[in-house]
Scaffold this motif. Structure first.
Motif, PDB file in Angstrom:
ATOM      1  N   UNK A 174       0.816  -1.218   0.000  1.00 36.34           N
ATOM      2  CA  UNK A 174       0.000   0.000   0.000  1.00 36.34           C
ATOM      3  C   UNK A 174       0.849   1.268   0.000  1.00 36.34           C
ATOM      4  N   UNK A 175       1.934   1.263   0.787  1.00 36.10           N
ATOM      5  CA  UNK A 175       2.805   2.437   0.792  1.00 36.10           C
ATOM      6  C   UNK A 175       3.467   2.630  -0.562  1.00 36.10           C
ATOM      7  N   UNK A 176       3.882   1.521  -1.133  1.00 37.64           N
ATOM      8  CA  UNK A 176       4.508   1.582  -2.447  1.00 37.64           C
ATOM      9  C   UNK A 176       3.528   2.205  -3.448  1.00 37.64           C
ATOM     10  N   UNK A 177       2.279   1.745  -3.401  1.00 43.45           N
ATOM     11  CA  UNK A 177       1.264   2.280  -4.316  1.00 43.45           C
ATOM     12  C   UNK A 177       1.050   3.772  -4.070  1.00 43.45           C
ATOM     13  N   UNK A 178       0.918   4.134  -2.816  1.00 45.16           N
ATOM     14  CA  UNK A 178       0.719   5.540  -2.480  1.00 45.16           C
ATOM     15  C   UNK A 178       1.859   6.398  -3.030  1.00 45.16           C
ATOM     16  N   UNK A 179       3.089   5.898  -2.876  1.00 44.05           N
ATOM     17  CA  UNK A 179       4.240   6.660  -3.368  1.00 44.05           C
ATOM     18  C   UNK A 179       4.169   6.837  -4.875  1.00 44.05           C
ATOM     19  N   UNK A 208       1.579   9.265  -5.951  1.00 49.04           N
ATOM     20  CA  UNK A 208       2.068  10.618  -5.700  1.00 49.04           C
ATOM     21  C   UNK A 208       3.001  11.084  -6.827  1.00 49.04           C
ATOM     22  N   UNK A 209       3.832  10.146  -7.300  1.00 49.80           N
ATOM     23  CA  UNK A 209       4.741  10.486  -8.403  1.00 49.80           C
ATOM     24  C   UNK A 209       3.949  10.863  -9.644  1.00 49.80           C
ATOM     25  N   UNK A 210       2.881  10.113  -9.898  1.00 48.80           N
ATOM     26  CA  UNK A 210       2.073  10.390 -11.094  1.00 48.80           C
ATOM     27  C   UNK A 210       1.436  11.769 -10.971  1.00 48.80           C
ATOM     28  N   UNK A 211       0.913  12.054  -9.792  1.00 43.92           N
ATOM     29  CA  UNK A 211       0.314  13.364  -9.554  1.00 43.92           C
ATOM     30  C   UNK A 211       1.328  14.473  -9.790  1.00 43.92           C
ATOM     31  N   UNK A 212       2.559  14.203  -9.318  1.00 40.68           N
ATOM     32  CA  UNK A 212       3.609  15.195  -9.477  1.00 40.68           C
ATOM     33  C   UNK A 212       3.893  15.427 -10.964  1.00 40.68           C
ATOM     34  N   UNK A 213       3.995  14.337 -11.728  1.00 45.56           N
ATOM     35  CA  UNK A 213       4.250  14.459 -13.159  1.00 45.56           C
ATOM     36  C   UNK A 213       3.140  15.251 -13.836  1.00 45.56           C
ATOM     37  N   UNK A 214       1.929  15.008 -13.382  1.00 41.54           N
ATOM     38  CA  UNK A 214       0.798  15.724 -13.958  1.00 41.54           C
ATOM     39  C   UNK A 214       0.897  17.215 -13.655  1.00 41.54           C
ATOM     40  N   UNK A 215       1.276  17.488 -12.433  1.00 38.62           N
ATOM     41  CA  UNK A 215       1.369  18.867 -11.969  1.00 38.62           C
ATOM     42  C   UNK A 215       2.415  19.648 -12.755  1.00 38.62           C
TER      43      UNK A 215
END
Ligand code: GDP
Ligand code: MG
Lengths: 207, 765
Positions: free
Chosen positions: B554-559, B562-569
């Motif tokens: 779950x932590x791995x997925x959350x991380x 978050x990376x994908x969100x960052x790339x989107x941002x």
């Protein structure tokens, strides 16, 4: 007896954690020297220093001590008869500051001080020559501890750069002298009684 | 000689002490009075002799004797001041002679030293002869305690009077004589001190040891004296002082003396003296009594050098660069000799020596990892030898050695700079030790938020942390096939909120795994793609935990989300190329969820991860990927969510995520319709009528989707209460009246069959 022509001996004990600069302060005060080298003190020994305090001649017997217990294996019988006790901490060492009170308490017990509230202590915060950011104990904090311990005189010194060392020991000497004079009276009294009780032939000496 | 004090009680000793003390005080008082009186000098001398007579006692402990000594000392100081000041004309020669005939030997010698030292302080005195004389006379007292104090007195009284320079005026002695004087006194005192051990009954051995420990500072004070001689530099010390001291210490063969005196040498002489005499010192330590704790001595020495470096960080520059460059090497070659000559050195001692040595290296050579590597090489070697000898007995004392890199380096990451010896040594330890160390390492990294930024670093740290990941094989479970069985049951009834395994994990395992999960957050690189690689690499290790992945994935997925969100941002999901790269991120998540599903880990959780991933995929306009994740969710819903209550909850979750999939509606309405058709159907198939009714009613929303438009972003984004009453501008993304109506009608029909109308209207409102 109080009119004795002999010069007064003032016994002063320097206490504090090891490494705070007790030996250095004494060396600076007595010989005007400072060494960066660190040589641990073992046991306890004194150096004499002749002084004139308000026209009175006195010899200060300054006892330098070991801060570590394993180097004080014979106990602290030399505390007895002290006229003043100097408590030293290092302004860059929090632990040494925190230990001040236990040094004082230990002294009062071991030296068998009859009137602890009036026994003269002087507190010294040493190594103030260090860079500001290395200093961990503020003057304010130290001052407030000294106030809470009974308005003890407080000095900030540098044994390295000879800052405030003379001033601190001047107060030490004055307070010691005052203490010695009040203690002297008591001593004479006991001696007289003892001699009387003894009733041996040395009585004739008391002239 | 008076009878031995063997049978004396503590009470008696106390009484004797009190009595003697008061006699001394009285006699001193009387001495003072006589000195103030004309023609009473000889009387005063008698009083002096009287109080000194108290020092003849054998009945007291050293500490008690010291009390008398202090009193007598004060009296003698007074007496000597008088001699110095008031009797300038007193013929000291005569007096010196005189006291030699006075009373018993102990008082006589104290008196003689007092007078002798006054004599020494006079102009033109034959200093060298007096020194010699006094030293000679002191031999007269061979009782250990009395002799030690007498010689201590000699040392105290002479300290400021000994010649302090190397120039000899008129044969009155120079510094070399002073040194010889102090060393002779030291040697004699050491002999007395050692001899005390062998006196009295053997049953009093412990008492003797205690007495000797009290007396030790008297012997040590001579070394202090030597260290105070200012004219002595380090070269002179190396050549003319240390060798004699070491020889004496070796020759006495006494454990207490050897341990104590070496300690004192280390403490009282300055650091730069030690730096140039390491070899001599080491050489000596190898010749000590085998019972001496080498560990204690070496650690004291190393610790001193470490403190020195901390106190005087700049000293190195002043110091001869050459001799410093090999401090560590010197210690290492010493360790080699040690292994050769003392192969039986205990593992515990050995490990603590290596430990301080590692600290030394870190203090002096913070960037030299080879040093640390070689320390672990030594550790392994010793460890293996001991393993053979001690029959596989593993000990916890190696633990702190393994903690050194994270504890002593300023940057905990230095651990990752080390070579393979660290890991080899680590792996040789028991699972329990490895576990503790792993946890403490994680703590250190978390405490300082030390980031792991490179793939190789992930490899290194996880090779260690593997201890926590891999399930310890428990032979009993394996034999009985319990493990498999547990997995199977949870597949059959895999509908619980908690998988069977979870309930089985003891609390400490849960805490460990949670800590491990926290550690995953430290895998960080500014570059999201590189960060992704770090997480991928971590998975290679985490997967080894099998069922335990439920704590870490779950932590791995959350991380990764978050990376994908960052790339989107930062607008890196625009070009086709960029989209392909991000697709890998999603694929990876899918793999993680599948693996969790295979282990039958909490199906609702897995389903939820599918849905939130789908939601994000939609948000970043990768609608096909979003579609796939919805499909996965549906499969899971159909296959593994069995409990009816969970089914309803999961379905609501699905509706909610579908309702928000605005991008899919925009970009691939066909897919979206397919999904909501299926989802609506699920609603009508729920087991309970009430659930059916609510679900179908909720499904109606999926067919009429409104999107609010942010006209004034600052208002609408911060809007919470109150603002909701204002009808915000909106557009309809999807408006299928027919289906909405169908759903509502169906919901009503189901409701009709189960509820009275009041209730229906109640919840429709
Ligand atoms: N910078 C600085 N160093 C000092 C000062 N006083 C002492 N030191 C250093 O602190 C160390 C310990 O001093 P020392 O007098 O032996 O401490 P003691 O153990 O209390 O007797 C030595 O290395 C001294 O050079 C000071 O005022 N300033
Ligand atoms: Mg000191």
């Amino acid at each position: 007896m109080s009119g004795s022509h002999r010069k007064t001996v003032l016994k002063v004990i320097i206490l504090g954690d090891s490494g705070v600069g007790k030996t250095s302060l004494m060396q600076q005060f007595i010989n005007g020297k400072f060494s960066q080298q660190y040589k641990a003190t073992i046991g306890a020994d004194f150096l004499p220093k002749d002084m004139i305090i308000d026209d009175r001649q006195a010899t200060m017997q300054i006892w330098d001590t070991a801060g570590q217990e394993r180097f004080q294996s014979l106990g602290v019988a030399f505390y007895r008869g002290s006229d003043c006790c100097v408590l030293v901490y290092d302004v860059t060492n929090t632990k040494s500051f925190e230990n001040l009170q236990s040094w004082r308490d230990e002294f009062l017990i071991q030296a068998n001080i009859k009137d602890p509230d009036n026994f003269p202590f002087v507190v010294i915060g040493n190594k103030i020559d260090v860079k500001e950011n290395k200093r961990l104990i503020s003057s304010k904090k130290a001052q407030s501890l000294c106030n809470s311990l009974g308005n003890l005189p407080y000095f900030e010194t540098s044994a390295k750069e000879a800052v405030n060392v003379e001033q601190a020991f001047d107060v030490v000497a004055r307070n010691a002298l005052q203490q010695e004079e009040s203690a002297d009276f008591n001593d004479d009294y006991t001696d007289a009684v003892n001699i009387h009780v003894d009733g041996d032939n040395y009585n004739s000496c008391a002239c | 000689m008076p009878p031995k004090s063997t049978n004396i009680t503590t009470e008696e000793q106390k009484r004797i002490l009190e009595n003697s003390s008061s006699v001394i005080k009285q006699q001193i008082a009387q001495m003072k009075k006589c000195l103030e009186t004309k023609n009473k000098f000889m009387d005063s001398l008698k009083h002096v002799s009287n109080f000194l007579t108290e020092l003849k006692t054998s009945a007291l402990t050293p500490k008690q004797y010291y009390e008398l000594y202090i009193l007598a000392f004060d009296g003698l100081e007074y007496f000597s001041d008088y001699l110095k000041d008031d009797k300038p004309n007193l013929n000291l020669d005569d007096l010196y002679e005189l006291v030699q005939y006075a009373g018993a030997i102990v008082p006589r010698l104290y008196l003689m030293i007092t007078v002798g030292t006054v004599y020494m302080s006079k102009e033109g005195a034959p200093i060298k002869n007096i020194m010699k004389d006094m030293m000679e006379m002191c031999r007269g007292v061979q009782h250990p305690i009395r002799g030690l104090f007498l010689r201590y007195f000699l040392s105290q009284r002479t300290k400021d009077l000994l010649p302090a320079t190397f120039t000899d005026e008129d044969g009155r002695g120079d510094l070399a004589d002073s040194i010889q004087f102090i060393i002779s006194n030291f040697i004699e005192m050491n002999k007395l001190w050692v001899r005390l051990q062998h006196q009295g009954h053997s049953s009093e051995r412990l008492k003797r040891i205690a007495e000797r420990q009290e007396l030790q500072i008297l012997v040590g004070s001579n070394l202090v004296r030597l260290s105070q001689l200012e004219e002595v530099d380090k070269n002179y010390y190396k050549k003319h002082i240390l060798p004699i001291l070491l020889e004496q210490i070796i020759q006495c063969r006494d454990v207490i003396a050897q341990e104590y005196l070496l300690d004192v040498i280390i403490q009282v002489f300055p650091d730069d003296f030690h730096l140039i005499t390491l070899d001599d010192f080491f050489e000596a330590t190898l010749q000590l009594n085998p019972e001496v704790s080498l560990k204690k001595i070496l650690i004291t020495l190393i610790q001193r050098l470490i403190d020195f470096k901390k106190r005087e960080p700049d000293f190195i520059e002043q110091f001869d660069a050459l001799s410093l460059a090999d401090i560590f090497d010197k210690f290492i070659s010493f360790i080699n000799k040690l292994n050769e000559l003392k192969p039986d050195l205990s593992g515990e001692d050995y490990s603590s020596i290596l430990e301080t040595l590692a600290q030394l290296s870190i203090a002096y050579y913070p960037n030299n990892y080879d040093n640390i590597n070689s320390i672990y090489a030594y550790a392994i070697e010793k460890f293996n030898t001991l393993k053979k000898m001690e029959n596989n007995q593993q000990n916890a004392y190696w633990k702190s050695l393994l903690m050194i890199p994270v504890e002593s380096f300023t940057d905990a990451k230095s651990l990752l700079q080390l070579g393979t010896t660290y890991l080899d040594f680590f792996e040789a330890q028991t699972h329990a030790i490895r576990t503790t160390i792993s946890l403490e390492i994680i703590d250190k990294f978390l405490e300082k938020q030390t980031k792991i930024t490179e793939v190789e670093q992930v490899d290194k740290i996880f090779e260690i942390l593997k201890t926590l990941i891999v399930v310890q094989e428990d032979p009993t479970i394996k034999k009985l096939g319990l493990e498999k069985h547990a997995v199977m049951t949870s597949t059959l009834f895999g509908n619980g909120v908690i998988a069977n395994e979870e309930a089985l994990d003891p609390i400490e395992i849960v805490l460990q795994q949670e800590k491990l999960a926290k550690f995953i957050h430290l895998l960080y690189n500014k570059n999201p793609y590189k960060n992704f690689e770090l997480l991928k690499q971590a998975r290679q290790f985490l997967t080894l935990g099998k069922l335990r992945v439920k704590y870490t994935y779950p932590t791995l997925i959350t991380c990764i989300l978050r990376l994908i969100r960052k790339l989107n941002l930062i607008k890196r999901i625009e070009t086709k190329q960029q989209k392909l790269l991000v697709a890998n991120f999603f694929k990876f998540i899918s793999g993680l969820i599948n693996e969790m599903t295979e282990y039958s880990i909490s199906p609702p959780t897995c389903l939820n991860y599918n849905l939130i991933t789908a939601e994000l995929a939609d948000e970043v306009a990768l609608v096909d990927i979003a579609y796939d994740f919805f499909i996965d969710s549906f499969v899971m819903y159909e296959q593994v969510i069995v409990d009816s209550r969970l089914q309803y909850q999961s379905l609501m979750n699905i509706y909610n995520k579908l309702y928000n999939s605005h991008k899919m509606i925009e970009l691939n309405l066909e897919n979206f319709d397919q999904l909501i058709t299926k989802a609506t159907l699920y609603g009508s198939k729920l087991l309970k009528k009430t659930d059916q009714c609510r679900a179908v009613y909720s499904a109606a929303h999926l067919w009429w989707i409104i999107k609010e438009i942010d006209t004034d972003s600052s208002v609408s984004s911060t809007s919470s209460f109150g603002v909701s009453n204002i009808v915000s501008p909106h557009i309809s993304l999807k408006k299928d009246h027919k289906r909405v109506l169908e759903c509502l009608q169906k919901a009503l029909r189901i409701a009709d069959s189960i509820l009275d109308v009041n209730q229906i209207s109640e919840w429709i409102n």
